[in-house]
Design a protein around this motif. Structure first.
Motif, PDB file in Angstrom:
ATOM      1  N   UNK A  59     -15.721   6.309  30.534  1.00 16.04           N
ATOM      2  CA  UNK A  59     -16.041   4.919  30.886  1.00 16.04           C
ATOM      3  C   UNK A  59     -14.816   4.015  30.793  1.00 16.04           C
ATOM      4  N   UNK A  60     -13.973   4.234  29.782  1.00 17.96           N
ATOM      5  CA  UNK A  60     -12.756   3.424  29.655  1.00 17.96           C
ATOM      6  C   UNK A  60     -11.906   3.611  30.903  1.00 17.96           C
ATOM      7  N   UNK A  61     -11.827   4.849  31.357  1.00 20.42           N
ATOM      8  CA  UNK A  61     -11.033   5.149  32.539  1.00 20.42           C
ATOM      9  C   UNK A  61     -11.715   4.660  33.813  1.00 20.42           C
ATOM     10  N   UNK A  62     -13.039   4.786  33.881  1.00 16.46           N
ATOM     11  CA  UNK A  62     -13.780   4.403  35.087  1.00 16.46           C
ATOM     12  C   UNK A  62     -13.567   2.929  35.415  1.00 16.46           C
ATOM     13  N   UNK A  63     -13.556   2.088  34.364  1.00 19.70           N
ATOM     14  CA  UNK A  63     -13.404   0.647  34.595  1.00 19.70           C
ATOM     15  C   UNK A  63     -12.133   0.365  35.384  1.00 19.70           C
ATOM     16  N   UNK A  64     -11.028   1.039  35.024  1.00 13.87           N
ATOM     17  CA  UNK A  64      -9.771   0.796  35.719  1.00 13.87           C
ATOM     18  C   UNK A  64      -9.807   1.327  37.146  1.00 13.87           C
ATOM     19  N   UNK A  66     -12.371   1.559  39.024  1.00 10.44           N
ATOM     20  CA  UNK A  66     -13.236   0.661  39.796  1.00 10.44           C
ATOM     21  C   UNK A  66     -12.481  -0.583  40.256  1.00 10.44           C
ATOM     22  N   UNK A  67     -11.859  -1.286  39.323  1.00 10.40           N
ATOM     23  CA  UNK A  67     -11.270  -2.575  39.702  1.00 10.40           C
ATOM     24  C   UNK A  67     -10.042  -2.411  40.596  1.00 10.40           C
ATOM     25  N   UNK A  70     -11.184  -2.025  44.304  1.00  3.27           N
ATOM     26  CA  UNK A  70     -11.605  -3.201  45.077  1.00  3.27           C
ATOM     27  C   UNK A  70     -10.443  -3.703  45.925  1.00  3.27           C
ATOM     28  N   UNK A 427      -1.338  -4.824  36.765  1.00  2.00           N
ATOM     29  CA  UNK A 427      -1.628  -3.399  36.631  1.00  2.00           C
ATOM     30  C   UNK A 427      -0.840  -2.807  35.465  1.00  2.00           C
ATOM     31  N   UNK A 430      -2.530  -3.881  32.207  1.00  2.00           N
ATOM     32  CA  UNK A 430      -3.814  -3.200  32.032  1.00  2.00           C
ATOM     33  C   UNK A 430      -3.620  -1.722  31.704  1.00  2.00           C
ATOM     34  N   UNK A 434      -5.250   0.210  28.613  1.00  2.00           N
ATOM     35  CA  UNK A 434      -6.139   1.368  28.792  1.00  2.00           C
ATOM     36  C   UNK A 434      -5.644   2.581  28.015  1.00  2.00           C
TER      37      UNK A 434
ATOM     38  N   UNK B  61     -18.118  -5.072  48.391  1.00  2.00           N
ATOM     39  CA  UNK B  61     -17.314  -3.983  48.954  1.00  2.00           C
ATOM     40  C   UNK B  61     -17.952  -3.512  50.262  1.00  2.00           C
ATOM     41  N   UNK B  94     -10.815  -8.208  39.147  1.00  2.00           N
ATOM     42  CA  UNK B  94     -10.182  -7.163  38.328  1.00  2.00           C
ATOM     43  C   UNK B  94     -10.350  -7.502  36.849  1.00  2.00           C
ATOM     44  N   UNK B 101     -16.045  -4.159  30.329  1.00  2.00           N
ATOM     45  CA  UNK B 101     -16.005  -2.806  29.776  1.00  2.00           C
ATOM     46  C   UNK B 101     -15.199  -2.740  28.475  1.00  2.00           C
ATOM     47  N   UNK B 102     -14.164  -3.577  28.347  1.00  2.00           N
ATOM     48  CA  UNK B 102     -13.237  -3.417  27.221  1.00  2.00           C
ATOM     49  C   UNK B 102     -13.496  -4.352  26.041  1.00  2.00           C
TER      50      UNK B 102
END
Lengths: 469, 350
Positions: A59-64, A66-67, A70, A427, A430, A434, B61, B94, B101-102
């Motif tokens: 989940x920690x990785x998924x968030x990054x 995902x964003x 976009x 980036x 972040x 992460x 999206x 972003x 999440x964090x």
């Protein structure tokens, strides 16, 4: 730098950045789903602990992932409007399908999985993570079909009146032979990273935190190492087929991969070269005779076209211009991709040997090299994509549109510098956050999964949520 | 009906879905420091949208992807033209996504305060800028003969567009307050209800002025009808917000209030699209030759046909399983549902 170069740097940076998170997401969700399935089927709590432990890292990785994704959806229109107009009729279709078919599935069912631990029946909750897993592969398929169309355009015609590409056959686009081989190659690359991460974290705990949750981490170490090994096998197999298709549809990319200036029959493959790469002969190089011929054509004495011949041929076909990609870059990214992936597989093999028949690894060097296990394949994934994308230059759509004609004419250098700076900085920050979070949660032991002690005053209605943000 | 018109309607539908669903997400995010008095209450607020915000965002999206597939010219012109506002929106989305999440991943007040700021910024910026962007689309922007935007950044910040931004801001704030009242129990529910009353008045005024100006510029009958219905729904929702609930004298009729604000947002967005048709991006330079319309911006009939099949099969499925998600997480939550170990202050650890 001019607008084209800035837009290229921006797309490169944001895409490579996005693809640092994507492989781990795609690979890890399958492993988490497998752990949870093992728990539902056997009832053994070690699997539940592993599910929750690696689920958190996922989940920690998924968030990054995902964003950063976009941004990609809108960058085509923002920086590459001429390209978007030219290909929209063809390229937009897989992109819209990806969102409608895969993104909705992933995001909705991931929400159900995260928050549904005590709200959904066990098996339905398990189904949620499997749907997410299938969704990630579906989205990879659609976006790779779109990318493969740029490498090897099929199923379209050029409208003479408007000068635009028009879709004529969606089946041809979705079954593009480049796409059909790129998808398994990419997915295998994802498993290479995820297997490496699971194995590295598990072995670290086995050695450094000996005695706690040994059985669980032992299983995870083996599963992770086997995943890496099998994925590397799949990488070699699919990579070989991909090389042959590439030689057929983009011979310049294959020639650039070897920095082969003159056509040769049979053509050797150089493992390592010291020398000038501008067309003069190498000073020193380690060569395997006939291997390039085999990689490209399937026969050890097949003819492989050289860069100079292809340049001449393209000038005849498309008019004067430079048709070579950046040769040192393609040469070295190709070698790094293969070499780093193989190094990760060797580490996985070492882990399997060191944990055979109930043993615990004792080698200090093995423990020290653990951080490399997920990092090597991650870098291999990046260099593989850099090779694929840079090897196609100067084309954005091979044979149809050059990159230099694809950008947004009304977007100024000032705008591009601004967005490039903003994305790179944000980036970067972040990424640091992460990685720190991943390390923090990877170091923590397995979570306690015993059911909470019921407090007297609490009615069922007022029980705390199983998961809260 | 021409397939290009069908796709104009579908894209309108995707944006309606996006604004109705993310509208309350933005509202919750912006109200975080206003309604969330302590860590426990802020957690309650975030968890009202926890399981669904990600799926809600996919509507955007998909709308972007659908514009690319069905109207590539529109996609290219809007996104290259509205460069800086879009960059800001992306930045906001972003930060907001990562923050959700964090923020709970470290039990450290400073860490959480920083992510809270990201959530507020990430909700406020899109809530204003989407209104600015859509006002500009309806009003028209300077497009040259190649349909490329030739205005500057400040061309986009005209008074009419800023009023559009203010309108979406007020609507989303009201929508968010009503949503929090609908999804929570206890003290926070009462305060959300009271706040919704005040915000609602601002929303009615802003929306009436904005839609009135829009229709005064160029009115079509469907746009007029939709705008009037939007106003009625908004006022109806706010009246429902004052009526006591039948089964809980402490509460109000939040279900009806939420239906009202949701319908108002949906109808207002629909009204804008109805007013725009048959244009997709009018040009203020030479409206006749330089404007993008449903006809000159669309993909080929073949592509539209393929995409129509995909949409016809998958849109109902998406609605079905997203609806189910809302059903699964239908229960109200309160401070007692937040696990103790998450909010007990602990010394900051690295």
């Amino acid at each position: 730098m001019d607008a084209i170069e800035l837009a290229r740097w921006q797309f490169g940076i944001t895409t490579v950045y996005h693809f640092l998170f994507v492989p781990l997401t795609i690979g890890l969700v399958w492993l988490v789903a497998a752990f949870q399935t093992a728990w539902v089927r056997t009832g053994d709590e070690k699997w539940l602990k592993l599910t929750k432990f690696f689920g958190k890292l996922f989940l920690i990785n998924f968030a990054m992932g995902l964003v950063t994704g976009i941004v990609q959806e809108f960058q085509f229109g923002m920086n590459w409007s001429e390209y978007s107009r030219f290909v929209g009729d063809v390229f937009g279709a897989p992109l819209a399908m990806e969102a409608l078919v895969a993104f909705f599935l992933e995001s909705t069912f991931l929400g159900l999985w995260i928050f549904g631990w005590e709200k959904l029946p066990k098996k339905i909750h398990l189904a949620c993570i499997w749907i997410v897993a299938v969704g990630t592969v579906l989205s990879a398929y659609f976006i790779l079909a779109a990318n493969s169309w740029m490498q090897n355009p099929v199923g379209y015609r050029i409208d003479q009146a408007t000068g635009r590409a028009e879709l004529t056959d969606i089946v041809a686009v979705l079954t593009n032979k480049v796409a059909l081989i790129t998808v398994p190659h990419t997915i295998a690359g994802c498993f290479l990273v995820a297997g490496g991460l699971v194995a590295a974290v598990a072995v670290w705990h086995l050695v450094r935190r000996a005695g706690t949750d040994t059985a669980a981490f032992r299983s995870a170490a083996k599963i992770g190492a086997w995943t890496t090994l099998v994925a590397m096998g799949a990488m070699l197999l699919t990579g070989d087929i991909q090389g042959k298709i590439m030689t057929e549809v983009q011979p310049m990319k294959m020639a650039a991969a070897e920095a082969l200036y003159e056509s040769e029959q049979p053509a050797p493959f150089s493992v390592f070269t010291v020398g000038t790469l501008d067309g003069s002969r190498p000073v020193w190089s380690v060569e395997i005779p006939g291997l390039l011929s085999f990689l490209g054509t399937g026969s050890f004495d097949g003819r492989v076209e050289g860069i100079n011949d292809l340049q001449h041929e393209y000038e005849q076909k498309y008019g004067p211009g430079e048709y070579k990609p950046n040769i040192p870059l393609t040469y070295w990214t190709f070698r790094l991709m293969i070499g780093l992936g193989a190094a990760a597989a060797l580490l996985a093999l070492w882990i399997l040997w060191a944990t055979r028949r109930g043993r615990t690894p004792t080698s200090r060097w093995l423990v020290r090299s653990l951080p490399l296990l997920p990092l090597l394949p991650l870098v291999a994934n990046s260099t593989g994509w850099i090779f694929t994308e840079m090897g196609r230059q100067p084309w954005v759509v091979f044979g149809e549109m050059k990159t230099a004609a694809a950008n947004s004419p009304n977007v100024s250098v000032g705008y591009l510098v601004t967005s490039l700076a903003v994305f790179t900085l944000l980036y970067g920050v972040l990424a640091v956050i992460e990685v720190r979070l991943l390390l923090k949660y990877a170091r923590a032991g397995l979570p306690d999964v015993s059911p909470p002690v019921e407090k007297e005053a609490e009615s069922d209605e007022d029980r705390p949520l199983a998961f809260a943000y | 009906m021409e397939l290009s018109t069908v796709w104009f309607l579908l894209i309108a539908l995707l944006f309606v879905g996006y604004f109705v669903l993310e509208g309350f997400d933005f509202g919750v995010g912006m109200l975080l420091p206003v309604l969330g008095r302590d860590e426990r209450e802020r957690r309650v607020m975030i968890n009202t949208i926890g399981p669904v915000w990600d799926g809600n965002e996919v509507w955007l999206i998909t709308a972007g992807g659908a514009m690319f597939a069905a109207f590539p010219e529109w996609y290219a012109s809007v996104f290259s033209g509205f460069y800086l506002p879009l960059l800001l929106i992306l930045l906001a989305l972003i930060l907001r996504g990562v923050a959700f999440e964090y923020r709970g991943k470290r039990n450290d007040p400073v860490w959480r305060r920083r992510w809270d700021r990201c959530i507020v910024f990430g909700s406020f910026v899109p809530a204003v800028l989407w209104g600015v962007a859509f006002a500009n689309i309806v009003r028209g922007v300077p497009l040259d003969a190649d349909h490329d935007y030739i205005g500057g950044f400040f061309t986009l910040l005209n008074p009419y567009a800023l009023l559009g931004g203010l309108t979406t801001l007020a609507l989303f704030l009201t929508h968010g307050a009503v949503f929090i009242a609908l999804k929570t129990v206890g003290d926070i529910r009462q305060r959300a209800n009271r706040l919704a009353e005040r915000l609602g008045i601002a929303a009615v005024l802003a929306a009436a002025l904005f839609l009135g100006l829009t229709l005064a510029r160029r009115a079509t009958t469907p746009a007029l009808i939709l705008a009037v219905l939007a106003a009625l729904c908004l006022v109806g929702g706010l009246i429902a917000n004052r009526l006591p609930s039948r089964d809980d004298p402490q509460g109000r009729r939040e279900g009806w209030a939420f239906a009202g604000t949701a319908a108002a947002i949906a109808l207002a967005v629909a009204s804008l699209f109805a007013d725009l048709y048959p244009f997709v991006l009018p040009s203020t330079v030479d409206p006749v030759t330089n404007s993008l319309t449903v006809a000159n911006a669309s993909s080929t009939p073949y592509t539209l046909k393929i995409m129509t099949w995909v949409a016809v099969i998958f849109t109902p499925l998406v609605l079905l399983y997203q609806g189910w998600t809302y059903w699964v997480f239908r229960k109200r939550i309160g401070t007692q549902h937040i696990p103790e170990e998450l909010v007990t202050p602990q010394p900051a650890t690295r």
